[in-house]
Design a protein around this motif. Structure first.
Motif, PDB file in Angstrom:
ATOM      1  N   THR A 107       0.658  -1.243   0.170  1.00 24.90           N
ATOM      2  CA  THR A 107      -0.019   0.025   0.307  1.00 24.90           C
ATOM      3  C   THR A 107       0.936   1.139   0.039  1.00 24.90           C
ATOM      4  O   THR A 107       0.515   2.372  -0.771  1.00 24.90           O
ATOM      5  N   ILE A 108       1.832   1.296   0.758  1.00 21.61           N
ATOM      6  CA  ILE A 108       2.765   2.291   0.918  1.00 21.61           C
ATOM      7  C   ILE A 108       3.598   2.491  -0.620  1.00 21.61           C
ATOM      8  O   ILE A 108       3.545   3.716  -0.927  1.00 21.61           O
ATOM      9  N   ILE A 109       3.964   1.507  -1.143  1.00 23.16           N
ATOM     10  CA  ILE A 109       4.604   1.588  -2.432  1.00 23.16           C
ATOM     11  C   ILE A 109       3.679   2.301  -3.391  1.00 23.16           C
ATOM     12  O   ILE A 109       4.280   2.995  -4.190  1.00 23.16           O
ATOM     13  N   LEU A 110       2.534   1.759  -3.508  1.00 22.78           N
ATOM     14  CA  LEU A 110       1.621   2.184  -4.423  1.00 22.78           C
ATOM     15  C   LEU A 110       1.192   3.696  -4.234  1.00 22.78           C
ATOM     16  O   LEU A 110       1.098   4.714  -4.982  1.00 22.78           O
ATOM     17  N   MET A 111       1.126   4.304  -2.975  1.00 21.86           N
ATOM     18  CA  MET A 111       1.073   5.623  -2.494  1.00 21.86           C
ATOM     19  C   MET A 111       1.977   6.371  -2.967  1.00 21.86           C
ATOM     20  O   MET A 111       1.848   7.328  -3.439  1.00 21.86           O
TER      21      MET A 111
END
Length: 405
Positions: free
Chosen positions: A376-380
């Motif tokens: 999720t952090i990578i996509l954000m």
């Protein structure tokens, strides 16, 4: 890899907390009201999410460093995960990020000094410099002695003044609303989708201290306490950021400038205190910001030069001079901070820690809450990077057009 002297490994818990808070309490404190005005009140939710994600990725950095006692820097983490290519990529991104932060500190000095003395001119023989250019050079000269510091234990005393200045600035802006005739107007936009990329970039910029964390961690006497150092640092700085964002937006609304101190009326005592306090910030933060870059450069030198104090001072001085030159030719605080937040801070503080952790621990093989959070952090980070970069470049072009006219 540069060898860290023994005295630098004996920094206490309190001094490490001071260095950690100072690393996070950067020039973002001035731009965060503008970020809130760009995104609207609901963007505060994103500020909280970015702060949480940044804290989580800082823990990932600590875990990666614990896997090998020879890891001392961000570049070492990337090298441990991806070899020499990883080291090069990490060195480039961390150095550029910190370099832009250092340049932003000089631009901040220039803008606030110019507000205090808009008609200042510096004459050196036949050479005449207008106020803004002169102030950048003078700021560099004032900062220069702090570049001689490399011991993080000694640097913590300087860092303490940086933390104090951040708190004083928030208090002064609040006082301007209460007693300075500005007042708290309330209202404001609930959400502004068009300005959201700028808000996200500036919010990310506020938490761009990850490149400094390995040096701070390596200097600590009791490394098992570093998680608590991170928690304290993020809580203290987040409270300060939220307070400044809300107070600044309530007072100035959509008229808030890229640096909230530029909104303050210079005739008011609180405004003068805030601006003079801001001027002390770069002196307190510059050496800590530039240290990881200098360490990376020193690590590339022959072994006999890596612990040379004169060589270290020369390297740090050259970095300062080059940043002064960049600030002279690109004096746009908002654009520098937004572009740095969109591209470099997002990469160093969010993308690289997650990717290195996944590679070192093979965490991508174990599906669960941790992996879901990391993805999720990578996509954000990718989303913020793309949108923020586009918005920052568009603003840079706009500034260039305006200055050309």
């Amino acid at each position: 890899m540069a060898i860290i002297p023994d005295e630098q490994k004996q920094v206490s818990f309190l001094k490490t907390c001071i260095n950690g808070i100072n690393a996070l309490s950067g020039i973002g404190i001035l731009s965060i009201p503008y970020a809130l005005s760009s995104g609207g009140w609901l963007s505060l939710i994103l500020l909280f999410l970015i702060a949480t994600a940044a804290y989580f990725t800082s823990l990932l950095i600590r875990r990666c460093m614990d896997t090998n006692p020879h890891i001392r820097s961000y570049s070492d983490i990337a090298a441990h995960a991806f070899g020499s290519k990883g080291r090069v990529v990490a060195s480039v991104f961390t150095s550029l990020e910190l370099y832009f932060v250092a340049t932003g500190l000089l631009i901040m000095e220039e803008d606030n000094l110019h507000k205090l003395s808009p008609h200042f001119v510096l004459k050196l023989g036949s050479l005449t410099l207008d106020g803004k250019h002169a102030f950048v050079i003078l700021a560099g000269l004032v900062i220069w002695p702090s570049m001689w510091l490399s011991d993080l234990g000694v640097m913590s005393y300087v860092s303490a003044t940086g933390i104090l200045s951040s708190v004083i600035i928030v208090v002064c802006v609040f006082w301007a609303g209460v007693n300075g005739g500005e007042g708290f107007h309330g209202g404001g936009r609930l959400i502004n989708l068009q300005g959201m990329p700028t808000a996200l970039s500036l919010y990310s910029f506020c938490y761009g201290a990850h490149a400094m964390f390995p040096a701070i961690y390596s200097s600590m006497r009791k490394k098992d306490q570093f998680s608590m150092v991170l928690l304290i640092s993020f809580i203290v700085c987040s409270i300060n950021y939220f307070c400044m964002a809300i107070v600044g937006y309530l007072i100035y609304g959509q008229n808030v400038q890229s640096q909230v101190t530029l909104n303050l009326p210079v005739q008011e005592a609180s405004a003068k205190i805030a601006i003079y306090t801001i001027l002390a910030g770069p002196v307190a933060k510059y050496a800590l910001t530039i240290t990881p870059i200098a360490n990376d450069i020193e690590s590339c030198l022959p072994a006999r030069y890596q612990d040379s104090k004169p060589i270290s001072i020369i390297i740090r001085t050259c970095l300062l001079i080059s940043a002064v030159v960049l600030a002279l030719f690109f004096p746009y605080f908002q654009t520098v901070t937004a572009l740095s937040g969109a591209v470099l801070v997002v990469s160093v503080s969010f993308l690289l820690p997650c990717i290195c952790y996944l590679k070192i621990f093979q965490a991508y093989q174990n599906w669960g809450i941790e992996l879901a959070g990391i993805l999720t952090i990578i996509l954000m980070a990718i989303l913020v990077g793309i949108l923020g970069t586009y918005s920052s470049i568009a603003q840079a072009i706009k500034h260039t057009d305006i200055s050309g006219v």
